[in-house]
Design a protein around this motif. Sequence first.
Motif, PDB file in Angstrom:
ATOM      1  N   PRO A 215      36.354  37.519  53.025  1.00  0.00           N
ATOM      2  CA  PRO A 215      35.048  38.144  53.272  1.00  0.00           C
ATOM      3  C   PRO A 215      35.034  39.666  53.084  1.00  0.00           C
ATOM      4  O   PRO A 215      34.000  40.227  52.737  1.00  0.00           O
ATOM      5  CB  PRO A 215      34.780  37.779  54.738  1.00  0.00           C
ATOM      6  N   ASN A 216      36.171  40.345  53.298  1.00  0.00           N
ATOM      7  CA  ASN A 216      36.121  41.811  53.257  1.00  0.00           C
ATOM      8  C   ASN A 216      37.468  42.428  52.872  1.00  0.00           C
ATOM      9  O   ASN A 216      37.809  43.522  53.339  1.00  0.00           O
ATOM     10  CB  ASN A 216      35.662  42.363  54.616  1.00  0.00           C
ATOM     11  N   ILE A 217      38.226  41.723  52.030  1.00  0.00           N
ATOM     12  CA  ILE A 217      39.551  42.213  51.659  1.00  0.00           C
ATOM     13  C   ILE A 217      39.422  43.221  50.517  1.00  0.00           C
ATOM     14  O   ILE A 217      38.903  42.894  49.443  1.00  0.00           O
ATOM     15  CB  ILE A 217      40.482  41.060  51.239  1.00  0.00           C
ATOM     16  N   THR A 218      39.879  44.442  50.747  1.00  0.00           N
ATOM     17  CA  THR A 218      39.869  45.484  49.718  1.00  0.00           C
ATOM     18  C   THR A 218      41.312  45.791  49.295  1.00  0.00           C
ATOM     19  O   THR A 218      42.275  45.228  49.818  1.00  0.00           O
ATOM     20  CB  THR A 218      39.203  46.770  50.241  1.00  0.00           C
ATOM     21  N   SER A 219      41.442  46.725  48.361  1.00  0.00           N
ATOM     22  CA  SER A 219      42.775  47.057  47.834  1.00  0.00           C
ATOM     23  C   SER A 219      43.633  47.794  48.850  1.00  0.00           C
ATOM     24  O   SER A 219      44.866  47.770  48.749  1.00  0.00           O
ATOM     25  CB  SER A 219      42.631  47.922  46.579  1.00  0.00           C
ATOM     26  N   GLY A 220      43.025  48.476  49.803  1.00  0.00           N
ATOM     27  CA  GLY A 220      43.785  49.303  50.735  1.00  0.00           C
ATOM     28  C   GLY A 220      44.026  50.707  50.211  1.00  0.00           C
ATOM     29  O   GLY A 220      44.732  51.501  50.834  1.00  0.00           O
ATOM     30  N   ASP A 221      43.417  51.025  49.062  1.00  0.00           N
ATOM     31  CA  ASP A 221      43.579  52.351  48.460  1.00  0.00           C
ATOM     32  C   ASP A 221      42.873  53.399  49.316  1.00  0.00           C
ATOM     33  O   ASP A 221      41.788  53.165  49.835  1.00  0.00           O
ATOM     34  CB  ASP A 221      43.001  52.338  47.045  1.00  0.00           C
ATOM     35  N   SER A 222      43.500  54.595  49.424  1.00  0.00           N
ATOM     36  CA  SER A 222      42.963  55.625  50.317  1.00  0.00           C
ATOM     37  C   SER A 222      41.922  56.506  49.655  1.00  0.00           C
ATOM     38  O   SER A 222      40.847  56.732  50.220  1.00  0.00           O
ATOM     39  CB  SER A 222      44.103  56.497  50.859  1.00  0.00           C
ATOM     40  N   ILE A 223      42.247  57.040  48.464  1.00  0.00           N
ATOM     41  CA  ILE A 223      41.370  58.019  47.825  1.00  0.00           C
ATOM     42  C   ILE A 223      41.112  57.584  46.389  1.00  0.00           C
ATOM     43  O   ILE A 223      42.049  57.372  45.613  1.00  0.00           O
ATOM     44  CB  ILE A 223      42.003  59.426  47.835  1.00  0.00           C
ATOM     45  N   GLN A 224      39.865  57.492  46.030  1.00  0.00           N
ATOM     46  CA  GLN A 224      39.502  57.083  44.670  1.00  0.00           C
ATOM     47  C   GLN A 224      39.820  58.194  43.665  1.00  0.00           C
ATOM     48  O   GLN A 224      39.568  59.370  43.892  1.00  0.00           O
ATOM     49  CB  GLN A 224      38.010  56.743  44.609  1.00  0.00           C
ATOM     50  N   GLY A 225      40.449  57.789  42.536  1.00  0.00           N
ATOM     51  CA  GLY A 225      40.667  58.708  41.433  1.00  0.00           C
ATOM     52  C   GLY A 225      41.796  59.694  41.603  1.00  0.00           C
ATOM     53  O   GLY A 225      41.871  60.670  40.844  1.00  0.00           O
ATOM     54  N   ASP A 226      42.708  59.468  42.564  1.00  0.00           N
ATOM     55  CA  ASP A 226      43.808  60.416  42.768  1.00  0.00           C
ATOM     56  C   ASP A 226      45.091  60.016  42.052  1.00  0.00           C
ATOM     57  O   ASP A 226      46.125  60.675  42.202  1.00  0.00           O
ATOM     58  CB  ASP A 226      44.095  60.593  44.260  1.00  0.00           C
ATOM     59  N   GLY A 227      45.038  58.928  41.270  1.00  0.00           N
ATOM     60  CA  GLY A 227      46.219  58.489  40.533  1.00  0.00           C
ATOM     61  C   GLY A 227      47.164  57.619  41.327  1.00  0.00           C
ATOM     62  O   GLY A 227      48.201  57.201  40.802  1.00  0.00           O
ATOM     63  N   VAL A 228      46.834  57.334  42.575  1.00  0.00           N
ATOM     64  CA  VAL A 228      47.637  56.418  43.394  1.00  0.00           C
ATOM     65  C   VAL A 228      46.901  55.081  43.431  1.00  0.00           C
ATOM     66  O   VAL A 228      45.805  54.979  43.998  1.00  0.00           O
ATOM     67  CB  VAL A 228      47.856  56.958  44.815  1.00  0.00           C
ATOM     68  N   TYR A 229      47.508  54.075  42.823  1.00  0.00           N
ATOM     69  CA  TYR A 229      46.914  52.740  42.733  1.00  0.00           C
ATOM     70  C   TYR A 229      47.521  51.853  43.819  1.00  0.00           C
ATOM     71  O   TYR A 229      48.740  51.908  44.063  1.00  0.00           O
ATOM     72  CB  TYR A 229      47.164  52.145  41.349  1.00  0.00           C
ATOM     73  N   SER A 230      46.682  51.039  44.434  1.00  0.00           N
ATOM     74  CA  SER A 230      47.101  50.288  45.612  1.00  0.00           C
ATOM     75  C   SER A 230      46.642  48.833  45.553  1.00  0.00           C
ATOM     76  O   SER A 230      45.673  48.494  44.870  1.00  0.00           O
ATOM     77  CB  SER A 230      46.533  50.941  46.891  1.00  0.00           C
ATOM     78  N   PHE A 231      47.352  48.012  46.315  1.00  0.00           N
ATOM     79  CA  PHE A 231      46.942  46.621  46.502  1.00  0.00           C
ATOM     80  C   PHE A 231      47.642  46.085  47.743  1.00  0.00           C
ATOM     81  O   PHE A 231      48.813  46.410  48.001  1.00  0.00           O
ATOM     82  CB  PHE A 231      47.303  45.756  45.294  1.00  0.00           C
ATOM     83  N   ARG A 232      46.908  45.274  48.497  1.00  0.00           N
ATOM     84  CA  ARG A 232      47.495  44.648  49.683  1.00  0.00           C
ATOM     85  C   ARG A 232      47.879  43.211  49.361  1.00  0.00           C
ATOM     86  O   ARG A 232      47.021  42.388  49.034  1.00  0.00           O
ATOM     87  CB  ARG A 232      46.519  44.725  50.851  1.00  0.00           C
ATOM     88  N   ILE A 233      49.166  42.944  49.444  1.00  0.00           N
ATOM     89  CA  ILE A 233      49.703  41.625  49.151  1.00  0.00           C
ATOM     90  C   ILE A 233      49.533  40.727  50.373  1.00  0.00           C
ATOM     91  O   ILE A 233      49.928  41.090  51.498  1.00  0.00           O
ATOM     92  CB  ILE A 233      51.197  41.704  48.775  1.00  0.00           C
ATOM     93  N   ALA A 234      48.951  39.551  50.153  1.00  0.00           N
ATOM     94  CA  ALA A 234      48.796  38.585  51.244  1.00  0.00           C
ATOM     95  C   ALA A 234      50.061  37.739  51.354  1.00  0.00           C
ATOM     96  O   ALA A 234      50.501  37.137  50.375  1.00  0.00           O
ATOM     97  CB  ALA A 234      47.576  37.693  51.002  1.00  0.00           C
ATOM     98  N   VAL A 235      50.645  37.720  52.542  1.00  0.00           N
ATOM     99  CA  VAL A 235      51.838  36.919  52.803  1.00  0.00           C
ATOM    100  C   VAL A 235      51.473  35.883  53.862  1.00  0.00           C
ATOM    101  O   VAL A 235      51.087  36.237  54.991  1.00  0.00           O
ATOM    102  CB  VAL A 235      53.013  37.792  53.288  1.00  0.00           C
ATOM    103  N   TYR A 236      51.591  34.610  53.479  1.00  0.00           N
ATOM    104  CA  TYR A 236      51.203  33.514  54.368  1.00  0.00           C
ATOM    105  C   TYR A 236      52.368  33.129  55.271  1.00  0.00           C
ATOM    106  O   TYR A 236      53.527  33.088  54.846  1.00  0.00           O
ATOM    107  CB  TYR A 236      50.755  32.304  53.554  1.00  0.00           C
ATOM    108  N   GLY A 237      52.018  32.844  56.522  1.00  0.00           N
ATOM    109  CA  GLY A 237      53.021  32.456  57.500  1.00  0.00           C
ATOM    110  C   GLY A 237      53.616  31.079  57.201  1.00  0.00           C
ATOM    111  O   GLY A 237      53.016  30.254  56.498  1.00  0.00           O
ATOM    112  N   SER A 238      54.788  30.847  57.760  1.00  0.00           N
ATOM    113  CA  SER A 238      55.500  29.588  57.516  1.00  0.00           C
ATOM    114  C   SER A 238      54.829  28.399  58.185  1.00  0.00           C
ATOM    115  O   SER A 238      55.189  27.245  57.939  1.00  0.00           O
ATOM    116  CB  SER A 238      56.943  29.710  58.015  1.00  0.00           C
ATOM    117  N   GLY A 239      53.807  28.674  59.019  1.00  0.00           N
ATOM    118  CA  GLY A 239      53.114  27.583  59.694  1.00  0.00           C
ATOM    119  C   GLY A 239      52.104  26.867  58.813  1.00  0.00           C
ATOM    120  O   GLY A 239      51.622  25.775  59.170  1.00  0.00           O
ATOM    121  N   PHE A 240      51.781  27.408  57.658  1.00  0.00           N
ATOM    122  CA  PHE A 240      50.839  26.745  56.761  1.00  0.00           C
ATOM    123  C   PHE A 240      51.521  25.556  56.079  1.00  0.00           C
ATOM    124  O   PHE A 240      52.670  25.640  55.648  1.00  0.00           O
ATOM    125  CB  PHE A 240      50.344  27.718  55.684  1.00  0.00           C
ATOM    126  N   THR A 241      50.782  24.443  55.963  1.00  0.00           N
ATOM    127  CA  THR A 241      51.317  23.252  55.302  1.00  0.00           C
ATOM    128  C   THR A 241      50.692  23.014  53.931  1.00  0.00           C
ATOM    129  O   THR A 241      51.269  22.303  53.103  1.00  0.00           O
ATOM    130  CB  THR A 241      51.091  22.005  56.178  1.00  0.00           C
TER     131      THR A 241
END
Length: 276
Positions: A215-241
């Motif tokens: 619903p609201n997952i963004t890249s996690g980037d702090s400042i637009q256009g500063d040359g620092v590219y970002s992404f938040r990796i989703a890591v699923y817990g071992s409880g998922f089947t």
Amino acid sequence: MRFHILLTFGIVVWSCSGSEDDPVPIPILFQQFTFHQDMNKLYYGVGVESKYEGQMLDSVMIHWYGTNRGNTADALTLFDDGSHGDIIMNDDLYGRKIPNDSTTIVNILGDDSGYVFMDYVAMYGTEIVTVSDSFKIGNIIPRIESIFVPDTIIRPADATVSLHLIKAEVYDADGLGTIKWVGFTSFHVEGDSMMNNGNYIYLHDDGSDVVLYEPNITSGDSIQGDGVYSFRIAVYGSGFTDPDFQTRAGTFNWRFLTQDLSNDYSEAVEHEIIIQ
């Protein structure tokens, strides 16, 4: 000793002999220059005749001025013996490949996409023939300055998801606006397989203004256009089947690249990460 100078932007032959005979064809046949940006090396090549005005070729040199002909030239000997970057021996194409660093030459190349200048010099006994030339470097490839990536990620022990911020700082001499994309691939060492079907996982320099996943997952980037590219990796817990919501454990090689609008790639930056 006679000197012949050929300027490639206008054929001018200088000679101190004062002869009114028709000029003898210049024995320097063609010139080559390549800036191998991926290896940060310079290659010079020149095709020459083995004999000129009755005298055999003694040696071939280059006077390298870098980006300004007013610089004091680096004097480099070229070779035709299959060494020092020469490709084929005894083919009358003299070449040399050198590192583009201050341990080899004074006139190193940096983030400049303009012209470079050099003189190709062939020596035949008492005859010295010089061709002055210039080449346009063209597009400077982008580069990855640094990456921010953890060495280890521990999966949640339950059926929850954790987000881990990945960042890469990039640079392009032609401006950050010429960066086309930044991303990485993930190779699972134990499984000998590529993650994400071998496709790139893209990073963003959007200041987190764009919702990438509901619903609201963004890249996690702090400042637009500063040359620092970002992404938040989703890591699923071992409880998922459900197999669609499982993160593999093991060792992964992440390979980061960036591409500019001229479709040139940076050198790759690799990082090993362990997911437990």
